[in-house]
Scaffold this active site. Structure first.
Site, PDB file in Angstrom:
ATOM      1  N   SER A   1      -5.587   3.287   4.761  1.00 45.17           N
ATOM      2  CA  SER A   1      -5.010   2.556   3.443  1.00 45.17           C
ATOM      3  C   SER A   1      -6.249   1.887   2.780  1.00 45.17           C
ATOM      4  O   SER A   1      -5.939   0.600   2.415  1.00 45.17           O
ATOM      5  CB  SER A   1      -4.284   1.678   3.837  1.00 45.17           C
ATOM      6  OG  SER A   1      -3.616   1.023   3.153  1.00 45.17           O
TER       7      SER A   1
ATOM      8  N   SER B   1       0.577  -1.517  -0.315  1.00 49.98           N
ATOM      9  CA  SER B   1      -0.195  -0.278   0.090  1.00 49.98           C
ATOM     10  C   SER B   1       0.953   1.622   0.133  1.00 49.98           C
ATOM     11  O   SER B   1      -0.079   2.793   0.250  1.00 49.98           O
ATOM     12  CB  SER B   1      -0.719   0.023   1.134  1.00 49.98           C
ATOM     13  OG  SER B   1      -1.953  -0.289   1.197  1.00 49.98           O
TER      14      SER B   1
ATOM     15  N   LYS C   1       0.288   3.949  -2.621  1.00 54.54           N
ATOM     16  CA  LYS C   1      -1.147   4.426  -2.550  1.00 54.54           C
ATOM     17  C   LYS C   1       0.006   6.159  -2.519  1.00 54.54           C
ATOM     18  O   LYS C   1      -0.901   7.367  -3.032  1.00 54.54           O
ATOM     19  CB  LYS C   1      -2.127   4.384  -1.684  1.00 54.54           C
ATOM     20  CG  LYS C   1      -2.909   3.357  -1.380  1.00 54.54           C
ATOM     21  CD  LYS C   1      -3.738   2.985  -0.439  1.00 54.54           C
ATOM     22  CE  LYS C   1      -4.298   1.598  -0.494  1.00 54.54           C
ATOM     23  NZ  LYS C   1      -3.973   0.861   0.041  1.00 54.54           N
TER      24      LYS C   1
END
Length: 378
Positions: free
Chosen positions: A119, A59, A62
């Site tokens: 997240s 993640s 991101k």
């Protein structure tokens, strides 16, 4: 064949020796496959370990997703208050999520907060679709932006970092630091990355930051965690103390606690050994102009910033070298003189003194006009 075997053995020995020497040159080690520490203002690298090895980032992906969103907002493509209607595709995302429903409506700001705090994969996809019209179009933008930033070891396949079906979704610690640095230029991002706990849907759904350093590390102000079975545990951890902003990247650590301790170790090292210095320059007195429509010209000096080892001393200063007078014409931006920046009396950087305005040369008519004005008015 014997010669080939000998050559392979020699190459293997050289590679092993290089690895050992490289590890030995580090001030310490961290329990991660790859790591990097960067000072954000100057971009100076303070620590690196296998920093160009391309690995799955989970993640931490991101960061690029949010960067594109912030840049779209800055361009005026949409605003934080815009309402996004959730697609079936966005609502179908697994992993970390805020359980968006198809047809549900949510503001860009709440989606952004959900991505940066919790997240949320579904929120990331919703923002990607809102930004580029489709996930595919958004991923193309991700890779184009990575290339523009010089992220040479990165290839993105989705805006979330989910990698169960990914073929080559990867980046490096150095590239993560580069995109983190770019995101930190958007000061408003700290409004979300420093949240420990918050809510969306009018208080009905709680968010808790996946980055525990926000609560437990002095100066922590971001940025993004990530973990999958492929990527293991990753983080881009940012913190600021005494005007120095650091970015610590950890990739492929064995578990969350080891990852967090590794990031703290890098940040501690940076804060303990370095300081960020920015010279504050007083504007010099205007310079006399000979033969100009104005008798003086305002000037300004280049600034200077650097990262200093704390053992290097604290006696900073600067010396300006400019003439007492200059001749017209003068164009705004003309280099008038020089400024040297010093540490303990030694020059460590230089800049220019430039004209802040344009001064035209006096014409013959201007001279006659001034003489007549002086004659009649005394």
């Amino acid at each position: 064949m014997k010669k080939i075997r000998i050559l392979v053995s020699v190459l293997a020995a050289v590679l092993l020796l290089t690895t050992v020497c490289s590890a030995a040159s580090l001030p310490f080690d961290v329990d991660a496959v790859s790591a990097l520490l960067m000072e954000a203002e100057t971009g100076r690298i303070l620590y690196e370990k296998n920093a160009d090895q391309s690995l799955p980032p989970a993640s931490v992906t991101k960061i690029m997703t949010v960067l594109l969103v912030m840049e779209a907002i800055e361009r005026g493509d949409y605003s934080l208050s815009d309402i996004v209607r959730i697609s079936e595709n966005a609502a179908s995302m697994g992993g970390s999520q805020i359980y968006l429903k198809p047809g549900e409506e949510m503001s860009v700001e709440d989606l952004l907060k959900s991505v940066l705090v919790s997240s949320a994969n579904d929120a990331a996809v919703a923002l990607a679709e809102h930004t580029a019209g489709s996930v595919e179009g958004f991923v193309t933008r991700m890779n184009e932006r990575a290339a523009q930033l010089g992220m040479t070891n990165s290839h993105f396949e989705n805006p979330t970092g989910l990698d169960d079906s990914a073929v080559n979704h990867s980046t490096s610690a150095r590239d993560i630091a580069i995109m983190s640095r770019e995101l930190l230029k958007h000061d408003e991002i700290f409004k979300y990355t420093t949240i420990w706990m918050d809510t969306i849907r009018g208080g009905a759904f709680g968010l808790t930051n996946t980055n525990r350093l926000i609560r437990f590390y002095n100066g922590a102000n971001g940025l993004k965690t990530g973990s999958t079975s492929k990527a293991k545990f990753c983080i881009s951890a940012t913190a600021k103390r005494d005007d120095m902003q650091l970015i610590a990247v950890i990739m492929a650590s064995p578990n969350r606690d080891v990852r967090n301790e590794a990031a703290k170790k890098l940040l501690d090292y940076g804060f303990a050994n370095y300081r960020y210095v920015k010279w504050q320059i007083e504007e010099p007195e205007p310079i006399k102009v000979i033969g100009g429509k104005s008798g003086v010209c305002r000037v300004k000096c280049d600034g200077f910033e650097t990262l200093l080892d704390k053992s290097a001393g604290t006696d900073t200063g600067y010396v300006i070298d400019i003439p007492s007078e200059i001749s017209a014409p003068v164009c705004e931006g003309d280099v008038i003189g020089k400024i040297d920046f010093t540490l303990n009396g030694e020059v460590i950087g230089s800049g220019s003194v430039i004209a802040s305005e344009s001064i035209d040369r006096l014409s013959f008519g201007d001279v006659i006009g001034r003489l007549l004005k002086k004659f009649f008015l005394g």
